[in-house]
Enzyme design. Structure first.
Site, mmCIF file in Angstrom:
data_model
loop_
_atom_site.group_PDB
_atom_site.id
_atom_site.type_symbol
_atom_site.label_atom_id
_atom_site.label_comp_id
_atom_site.label_asym_id
_atom_site.label_seq_id
_atom_site.Cartn_x
_atom_site.Cartn_y
_atom_site.Cartn_z
ATOM 1 N N SER B 46 0.816 -1.223 0.000
ATOM 2 C CA SER B 46 0.000 0.000 0.000
ATOM 3 C C SER B 46 0.847 1.270 0.000
ATOM 4 C CB SER B 46 -0.927 0.004 1.220
ATOM 5 O OG SER B 46 -0.154 0.008 2.409
ATOM 6 N N HIS B 47 2.109 1.172 0.370
ATOM 7 C CA HIS B 47 3.007 2.329 0.307
ATOM 8 C C HIS B 47 4.109 2.135 -0.740
ATOM 9 C CE1 HIS B 47 1.087 3.333 4.149
ATOM 10 N NE2 HIS B 47 1.388 4.570 3.833
ATOM 11 N N GLU B 188 -8.933 -1.377 4.466
ATOM 12 C CA GLU B 188 -9.519 -2.549 5.129
ATOM 13 C C GLU B 188 -11.043 -2.458 5.136
ATOM 14 O OE1 GLU B 188 -7.419 -4.016 8.879
ATOM 15 O OE2 GLU B 188 -6.556 -2.027 8.630
#
Lengths: 338, 338
Positions: B46-47, B188
């Site tokens: 995600s990064h 999430e």
């Protein structure tokens, strides 16, 4: 339950007299009494006169030095070491407040290692005076193990409170929060047990290490940090700063060394004070107030500390209600050990 | 979903080429590519490359200066001001790391005001190198409003992550945690919506401001901080340190000023680095290891960062799996604006 109503000054006199009657010298008795009085004056009974029997027990057992002379020493340009001389924290705070502020103004930041002390008070009472002096302040302390780390079933962390203060403009009291790393105070769990209420999920485990919402089962088991693994990480940070970094006892070490007399174990406190005037934004005060104004305008949001400050104004007029049995017990303790 | 497997070096080359093709000079492209690569190498997709389209959008819109020259200045004995020159944070971090460490070793503490920068990365990647240099480090940053303060129904706080690192002995990687102040990452919540799962209580409110466990309702409403009012206080502290103290934009100001190109808004970061060798306990390393040993011995407890370090070792051998459509998209972006 019957109550006695005392003025704030009467609370202070009673506390100081009781401490002096049990081995505190004048300076220590006055400093501890002031801490107790400020808690009562803000409606925080759990850190007020309620703590006096614990203070007295630790004086009578000889665990705590009632005549402590705290020593303050700059051990690096931005690090202040405060040795509590085996006494209670309040006199160490009183004696170190001006040196902390002076170092923060000089260096921009002051980190404080408070060691060899016994901490039994609320952290807001230590952060608020620094914020009233125009400093941004943070404080943390560890205690005996009461909480399991997230995922575990055995206690390792103390309730590990953390407080933070930020100065306000326009004569408003500083914004101060002070919160344990536990999901719920043990006293609240006891009240839920008394009243027959379930706990919300995540507060604790029963003695088999299973999550439980039954307050009686949690009281026999172990508490959990607030907010799952994130609050657990905060509680660990408190251990590492208040023990690992500054060289004092971790919660588990404090428990091993304590004599369980009901008073506070020896431990450390980590304090950070920063002078916003040294951070490069001359208009920081007005800027921060735009944020506080936004916050205050939100329906339902309450600024931390606001309730306490409202109580302070009310109790200054009405006086403080103390349970009569606690008052009786303290009167009896004033005479000193038999 | 089909995937492409890349070595860590291939990730770095791809990211640097894509950034250079869209207006980053070599120094900035290399620093941002390194941050992206370290995220992929630790399994934090995600990064990782996932962020490249956002970086490219903000270069193409002209919001971010791809040729930024960060300036580092000591503005007080223990305060370092780092001006990011309107660029991305990674080069500012690279250029300020040695000065931060030098100041922490000299003064005991260094507080860093990182301003005029665009932050789009994980904080652990900034804290870990300082901890690897033997320093205790803390970092926080604010973002655009995504969360309502506890009790309120409208967003005011960013997801406001906070990271903390503590050095380990015996060649172990430092203990590092990095956590948003939100109860759950937005990604999430999206996955719960996709899979038809309920959320746990406390994650968010629906668009009428009512608590909801329906992920779709929360996505239309507002997120909440972790751990109720306590996490809300942490999120507020992040705002006050990253904006109020250092003179950068609060989350609400960042949103007002941003052009919504999909890249990071301008904001600030607050960093604290402390040298434990200056805090008065020469045996701090061994002492801290007794705590880590206790922690590790608890059944069920996992040390923050341990999973990430295990992934790092695995991915260094296996390479990194990147979704094929993301890989195609990045390849197309490499050619620069049409």
């Amino acid at each position: 339950m019957s109550h006695v109503t005392l003025s704030v000054d009467q609370v202070r006199d009673l506390a100081a007299r009781c401490l002096a009657g049990n081995g505190c010298d004048d300076a220590n008795a006055a400093a501890v009494a002031d801490t107790i009085t400020r808690a009562e004056a803000d409606g925080c009974a759990s850190h007020g006169l309620f703590r006096l029997p614990g203070y007295v027990a630790s004086l009578r057992s000889g665990k705590v030095n009632g005549a402590a002379r705290p020593r303050v020493e700059a051990i690096a340009p931005a690090v202040l070491r405060v040795d509590g001389d085996g006494g209670y924290a309040p006199l160490a705070h009183e004696r170190s407040r001006e040196p902390i502020a002076a170092m923060a103004r000089e260096s921009g930041v002051a980190a404080v290692a408070l060691v060899n002390t016994h901490h039994f008070a609320a952290l807001w009472a230590e952060v608020e005076p620094l914020a009233e002096m125009g400093l941004v302040a943070m404080a943390m302390t560890a205690y005996k193990p009461a909480m399991a780390p997230f995922g575990a079933r055995e206690p390792l962390f103390g309730t590990n409170p953390m407080a933070f203060g930020f100065p306000r403009g326009g004569g408003a009291p500083p914004m101060v929060f002070d919160q344990a790393s536990a999901a719920m105070a043990r006293g609240e769990v006891m009240i839920a047990a008394r009243d027959g209420h379930d706990l919300p999920p995540g507060v604790g485990l029963d003695r088999d290490g299973k999550p439980s919402t039954d307050p009686n089962a949690v009281l026999e088991g172990v508490m959990l940090p607030f907010g799952g693994y994130k609050g657990s990480a905060i509680a660990m940070m408190v251990e590492l700063l208040c023990a690992g970094l500054i060289g004092e006892r971790f919660s588990f070490e404090a428990a091993q060394a304590d004599n369980n007399d009901g008073g506070p174990p020896r431990g450390g406190e980590f304090i950070l004070a920063m002078d916003p005037d040294r951070f490069g934004d001359a208009s920081w005060h007005d800027h921060a107030e735009t944020f506080f104004a936004r916050y205050a305008a939100l329906d339902g949001a309450r600024l931390p500390g606001a309730r306490r400050h409202a109580k302070r104004a009310k109790l200054a007029r009405s006086g403080v209600r103390v349970p009569a049995d606690l008052h009786d017990r303290i009167q009896a303790l004033c005479a000193g050990p038999a």
